[in-house]
Scaffold this active site. Structure first.
Site, mmCIF file in Angstrom:
data_model
loop_
_atom_site.group_PDB
_atom_site.id
_atom_site.type_symbol
_atom_site.label_atom_id
_atom_site.label_comp_id
_atom_site.label_asym_id
_atom_site.label_seq_id
_atom_site.Cartn_x
_atom_site.Cartn_y
_atom_site.Cartn_z
ATOM 1 N N TYR A 146 49.541 18.316 36.023
ATOM 2 C CA TYR A 146 48.204 18.137 36.598
ATOM 3 C C TYR A 146 47.175 18.582 35.573
ATOM 4 O O TYR A 146 47.317 19.648 34.964
ATOM 5 C CB TYR A 146 48.063 18.985 37.866
ATOM 6 C CG TYR A 146 46.695 18.913 38.530
ATOM 7 C CD1 TYR A 146 46.250 17.736 39.117
ATOM 8 C CD2 TYR A 146 45.872 20.033 38.574
ATOM 9 C CE1 TYR A 146 45.005 17.677 39.733
ATOM 10 C CE2 TYR A 146 44.629 19.987 39.203
ATOM 11 C CZ TYR A 146 44.188 18.812 39.776
ATOM 12 O OH TYR A 146 42.962 18.755 40.389
ATOM 13 N N ASP A 241 47.293 21.352 27.660
ATOM 14 C CA ASP A 241 46.531 21.832 28.814
ATOM 15 C C ASP A 241 47.055 23.222 29.178
ATOM 16 O O ASP A 241 48.080 23.375 29.824
ATOM 17 C CB ASP A 241 46.673 20.864 29.988
ATOM 18 C CG ASP A 241 45.840 21.307 31.187
ATOM 19 O OD1 ASP A 241 45.337 22.460 31.166
ATOM 20 O OD2 ASP A 241 45.698 20.526 32.133
ATOM 21 N N LYS A 274 40.931 29.025 34.397
ATOM 22 C CA LYS A 274 41.559 30.095 35.179
ATOM 23 C C LYS A 274 41.352 31.497 34.572
ATOM 24 O O LYS A 274 40.282 32.063 34.750
ATOM 25 C CB LYS A 274 43.015 29.728 35.450
ATOM 26 C CG LYS A 274 43.063 28.421 36.295
ATOM 27 C CD LYS A 274 44.392 28.100 36.926
ATOM 28 C CE LYS A 274 44.212 26.988 37.950
ATOM 29 N NZ LYS A 274 44.763 25.701 37.609
HETATM 30 C C1 LIG Z 1 44.124 24.321 37.705
HETATM 31 C C2 LIG Z 1 44.454 23.338 36.630
HETATM 32 C C3 LIG Z 1 43.544 22.357 36.210
HETATM 33 C C4 LIG Z 1 42.253 22.094 36.948
HETATM 34 O O1 LIG Z 1 41.392 23.175 36.908
HETATM 35 P P1 LIG Z 1 40.222 23.256 38.025
HETATM 36 O O2 LIG Z 1 39.438 24.451 37.593
HETATM 37 O O3 LIG Z 1 40.916 23.398 39.329
HETATM 38 O O4 LIG Z 1 39.445 22.002 37.927
HETATM 39 C C5 LIG Z 1 43.862 21.582 35.120
HETATM 40 N N1 LIG Z 1 45.015 21.734 34.473
HETATM 41 C C6 LIG Z 1 45.936 22.651 34.844
HETATM 42 C C7 LIG Z 1 47.191 22.791 34.064
HETATM 43 C C8 LIG Z 1 45.688 23.470 35.951
HETATM 44 O O5 LIG Z 1 46.623 24.332 36.338
#
Ligand SMILES: *Cc1c(COP(=O)(O)O)cnc(C)c1O
Length: 434
Positions: A146, A241, A274
């Site tokens: 994701y 990511d 995060k």
């Molecule tokens: C949480 C997450 C996102 C999205 O971040 P948001 O602040 O919720 O938009 C993107 N990539 C990864 C790997 C994530 O865990």
């Protein structure tokens, strides 16, 4: 608790009348596991309390950011001071520079960074930057990863490597996902085939190095190595990511974990979120100067944000990073997380429940499967009903894990050995019923 005394129920009813599904992010609705979501009133350290004042040991930590637990004194102090100085200016601040220095000092693959407000925004901007910097449109992502909910990322695999993806959300036109190629995670042969077919047209490969959005599945070292080699060979960018793994699995983030196994390993673009906001809306993307200089106002790739680099959020993120930088922080966090995973594994074994688990730093995952899955299709083999029984059994015993089996879990530095013991004891009781 009888329904008439559960204060979460009327709150959920009120919420549902006003907010689609009663929530501002779908997973919070408990749709996968059933039941009423807990409305959280307050939190401290490793715990939060719901509308009934029931206490839970918190293993979601706001889905990763709360690596110090809730209400860490140094972070609270920094946020309070920053709030008194002003909430938002729409003009540069010294704290943005300090946060950039702090992050770049810890993750050497980045020479420049741009701060934004959410992981979605960071991931979407990283794709635009990769396309702008390479002049190419197509990119690869992997099933089960994701990267936020930008249109071009809400995609599932098409049939075969020649056809590109299909949108996983209504409202995303097929034209918008026609450049997104979705491959199986950890499948080296398929990756090589895709590069042989499309390599010269690829702007980037985007990957969660330790995927936390299909519970926890690591990219194997040979797979990550091939991603790096093929990107270099074909002039595509490797976008890691690390929104979840950044400053969560190690001080140098997941890329430092892979660099130990793959000499010289580094991504071209890193996406963060995060932990770098410590619980406030803050995310970022960065890379080498030559790539980052494609961004406006220096270059032709447009990107902007009213609240980007927000002064309160940067104060929160800075204070958080300064705590996790302290000597021994990650050793202690990793050992605590490992003790949870080992305890749960032993309890499952004692009760004869098929179970596999993994962790890195303060991130963990477990499966009601005898062996750790390597890709999304294998994760899907988990028995949903058994997971839901486990989830509700733990919840009833005051242990809050993610309300969906596709999500990783998080331990903070506020979790004590007693919290871990209580969690394992609760799990063992529930395992008996599985
Ligand atoms: C949480 C997450 C996102 C999205 O971040 P948001 O602040 O919720 O938009 C993107 N990539 C990864 C790997 C994530 O865990």
């Amino acid at each position: 608790m009888t329904p008439s005394t559960d204060l979460n129920i009327p709150l959920f009813e009120r919420a549902k009348a006003l907010i689609p599904g009663g929530v501002n992010s779908p997973v919070r609705a408990f749709k996968a596991v059933g039941g009423t979501p807990r409305f959280i009133k307050r939190a401290q350290g490793a715990y939060f309390w719901d509308a009934n004042d029931q206490r839970f040991i918190d293993y979601i930590g706001s889905w990763g950011p709360m690596i110090l637990g809730h209400g860490h004194p140094a972070v609270l102090d920094a946020v309070q001071k920053a709030a008194l100085e002003g909430f938002s200016f729409g003009a540069p601040t010294e704290r943005e520079v300090e946060l950039a220095e702090e992050i770049l000092g810890l993750v050497p693959s980045m020479e420049m960074i741009r701060l934004v407000s959410s992981g979605t925004e960071a991931g979407m901007s990283a794709i635009r930057l990769a396309r702008g910097a390479t002049g190419r449109s197509k990119f690869i992502k992997f099933e089960g990863c994701y990267h936020g909910h930008a249109d071009s990322l809400l995609v599932k695999a098409g049939s075969g490597l020649a056809t590109f993806g299909n949108a996983t959300s209504a409202g995303v036109p097929p034209e918008v996902v026609q450049h997104t190629l979705v491959l199986e995670y950890n499948n080296v042969a398929q990756l090589e085939e895709a590069f042989a077919l499309h390599g010269k047209e690829l702007a980037c490969v985007m990957i969660e190095p330790i995927a936390g959005n299909m519970n926890l599945v690591r990219a194997s070292v040979p797979f990550m190595k091939r991603c790096r080699e093929l990107c270099t060979e074909y002039g595509a960018l490797l976008v890691l990511d690390e929104v979840m793994t950044g400053f969560r699995v190690a001080l140098g983030s997941a890329q430092s974990v892979y660099a130990k196994a793959i000499p010289g390993f580094k991504p071209d673009i890193t996406v963060l979120g995060k932990v770098i906001g410590g619980g406030m809306p803050l995310a970022a993307f960065g890379g080498p100067r030559a790539i980052m200089e494609h961004l406006a106002p220096l270059g032709a790739v447009y990107q902007a944000g009213t609240l980007s680099g927000n002064p309160v959020a940067t104060a929160c993120g800075l204070a958080t990073l300064r705590e996790i930088k302290k000597p021994g922080f990650f050793d202690a966090l990793s050992a605590r997380t490992r003790s949870l995973v080992d305890g749960l594994s032993a309890a499952a074994a004692a009760e004869g429940v098929p179970f596999s688990a993994d962790c890195e730093g303060g991130m963990f995952g477990f499966f009601l499967l005898p062996e750790l899955p390597q890709n999304y299709a294998q994760v899907l083999k988990t028995d949903n009903a058994r997971f839901n029984t486990l989830f509700h059994g733990l919840l009833d015993r005051g242990v809050y894990i993610a309300p969906a089996l596709y999500e990783a879990g998080f331990v903070s530095s506020a979790h004590t050995a007693d919290d871990i013991d209580a969690t394992v004891a609760a799990a063992r009781e529930v395992f008996k019923t599985l």
